[in-house]
Design a protein around this motif. Structure first.
Motif, PDB file in Angstrom:
ATOM      1  N   ALA A  96     -21.591  -0.724 -33.170  1.00 57.70           N
ATOM      2  CA  ALA A  96     -22.887  -1.158 -33.696  1.00 57.70           C
ATOM      3  C   ALA A  96     -23.563  -2.124 -32.718  1.00 57.70           C
ATOM      4  O   ALA A  96     -24.785  -2.054 -32.504  1.00 57.70           O
ATOM      5  N   LEU A  97     -22.768  -2.998 -32.113  1.00 59.30           N
ATOM      6  CA  LEU A  97     -23.329  -3.893 -31.101  1.00 59.30           C
ATOM      7  C   LEU A  97     -23.874  -3.077 -29.928  1.00 59.30           C
ATOM      8  O   LEU A  97     -24.935  -3.404 -29.374  1.00 59.30           O
ATOM      9  N   GLY A  98     -23.173  -2.039 -29.555  1.00 62.06           N
ATOM     10  CA  GLY A  98     -23.640  -1.168 -28.482  1.00 62.06           C
ATOM     11  C   GLY A  98     -24.998  -0.565 -28.791  1.00 62.06           C
ATOM     12  O   GLY A  98     -25.873  -0.464 -27.915  1.00 62.06           O
ATOM     13  N   ARG A  99     -25.214  -0.164 -30.044  1.00 63.54           N
ATOM     14  CA  ARG A  99     -26.517   0.391 -30.431  1.00 63.54           C
ATOM     15  C   ARG A  99     -27.613  -0.670 -30.318  1.00 63.54           C
ATOM     16  O   ARG A  99     -28.742  -0.381 -29.897  1.00 63.54           O
ATOM     17  N   PHE A 100     -27.268  -1.898 -30.693  1.00 68.86           N
ATOM     18  CA  PHE A 100     -28.211  -3.018 -30.576  1.00 68.86           C
ATOM     19  C   PHE A 100     -28.571  -3.252 -29.101  1.00 68.86           C
ATOM     20  O   PHE A 100     -29.742  -3.390 -28.741  1.00 68.86           O
ATOM     21  N   ILE A 101     -27.553  -3.281 -28.243  1.00 66.68           N
ATOM     22  CA  ILE A 101     -27.785  -3.475 -26.806  1.00 66.68           C
ATOM     23  C   ILE A 101     -28.620  -2.332 -26.237  1.00 66.68           C
ATOM     24  O   ILE A 101     -29.536  -2.545 -25.439  1.00 66.68           O
ATOM     25  N   ASP A 102     -28.349  -1.110 -26.694  1.00 65.04           N
ATOM     26  CA  ASP A 102     -29.092   0.040 -26.190  1.00 65.04           C
ATOM     27  C   ASP A 102     -30.570  -0.036 -26.566  1.00 65.04           C
ATOM     28  O   ASP A 102     -31.434   0.445 -25.817  1.00 65.04           O
ATOM     29  N   SER A 103     -30.867  -0.653 -27.698  1.00 58.44           N
ATOM     30  CA  SER A 103     -32.261  -0.778 -28.144  1.00 58.44           C
ATOM     31  C   SER A 103     -33.074  -1.701 -27.236  1.00 58.44           C
ATOM     32  O   SER A 103     -34.310  -1.696 -27.293  1.00 58.44           O
TER      33      SER A 103
END
Length: 340
Positions: A96-103
């Motif tokens: 989920a943190l990865g998705r945040f970083i990707d945004s």
């Protein structure tokens, strides 16, 4: 928080909550002046949300200075994940943190820091390409330790007149990945080690492998030594602890060792040479940054080898101006970041 951002010239602060995984994260982007912000991810418990945000902001600023003084084409950032003792699925949380970083569209590139590992970075990598320190890229801890070891030799030369560490009494505070690797290198160089850590197993291992002398964590800072090497969390040097120091120099891997810049002046007044943390501990950033760009190990090692000369330059500058090396390092970093 806006006042802290203004005082540190922090560019932006990003907050994320993911109820499904329990993720509560902060990403501070201090500067993108010379490239995307790069910095580690901390996974720690904090007393409150403001403490987590403050930690992220101050660490991100240090990363900007670190990248600038290391000559890297990156800015500084930092991710902080507030640790919940009842996380059901750690892998899902970091995905989920990865998705945040990707945004953030490449504005921030994450790596390991206190409380995180290459396994966590592998989970982040399921959701974004903007990640370093994965299993494939390698753990930067050894390279961080290599840089600190070289920096300790430069500090010893500047303060004690020799870079020969044979018989030198070094107090290592914190035996995490970097601290333990540093202790190993110091032992190989013939240093006499004093060690402390909250984990008695790590202390026992250091005693067995490096013939280290165990010291209680609360007593280490006041134990006589030649060099005190803080290798745990930051803010270890404050008005009270500085007065307890009985060493010639402070040189370690911890980030944000000084609670305020005025503490550096107190060290200077006591005749204790301070190796600015964001110079001496830049080896890990150098490794992950250049690895992320596809550099080979030879190029990375050559870049790491410049750490002692940067420290020596700062020490000479500080001596000539009768100022703390910390103030000189900050001046040089801010000149590089803000004058171009």
């Amino acid at each position: 928080m806006f006042a802290l951002m203004q005082s540190t010239r922090t560019q932006s602060l990003h907050l994320c909550i993911d109820p499904a995984t329990g993720l509560k994260a902060v990403i501070a982007i201090h500067s993108e002046q010379h490239g995307p912000a790069m910095g580690g991810c901390r996974y720690l418990a904090y007393p409150d949300d403001d403490s987590a945000m403050s930690d992220a902001v101050r660490l991100a600023q240090g990363m900007t200075y670190k990248a600038a003084l290391a000559g890297l084409p990156f800015g500084g950032g930092k991710a902080v994940v507030i640790r919940n003792p009842h996380v059901e699925n750690r892998a899902a949380l970091f995905e989920a943190l990865g998705r945040f970083i990707d945004s953030l569209d490449g504005r921030f590139i994450v790596g390991t820091d206190s409380g995180t590992s290459t396994v966590d970075m592998d989970c982040i990598a399921q959701s974004t390409l903007h990640v370093t320190s994965t299993s494939a890229a390698g753990d930067p801890s050894q390279h961080s330790a290599m840089g600190v070891f070289a920096g300790i030799r430069a500090t010893s030369m500047a303060r004690l007149g020799s870079d020969n560490l044979e018989g030198l009494r070094v107090a290592v505070q914190g035996l995490g990945n970097v601290g333990y690797a540093l202790a190993e290198q110091l032992h190989a160089a013939g240093a006499d080690l004093l060690v402390s850590d909250l984990d008695p197993g790590k202390v026992q291992l250091a005693m067995e492998q490096f013939n280290a002398h165990p010291i209680a964590p609360e007593a280490l800072i006041g134990t006589p030594c030649d060099i005190f090497a803080p290798c745990g969390l930051g803010a270890v040097l404050n008005g009270q602890s500085v007065m307890q120091l009985r060493c010639a120099a402070v040189a370690g891997s911890a980030n944000n060792q000084l609670t305020t810049l005025q503490i550096a002046d107190q060290l200077e007044n006591r005749g204790i040479l301070y190796a600015p943390d964001y110079i001496i501990n830049s080896g890990g950033l150098i490794y992950v940054a250049l690895k992320h760009q596809g550099a080979d190990l030879g190029s990375i090692t050559a870049h790491l080898a410049r750490i002692p000369s940067r420290l020596t330059e700062v020490f000479a500058h500080a001596q000539a101006e009768k100022r703390s090396p910390a103030r000189v390092a900050q001046m040089l970093a801010e000149r590089l970041v803000y004058s171009t």
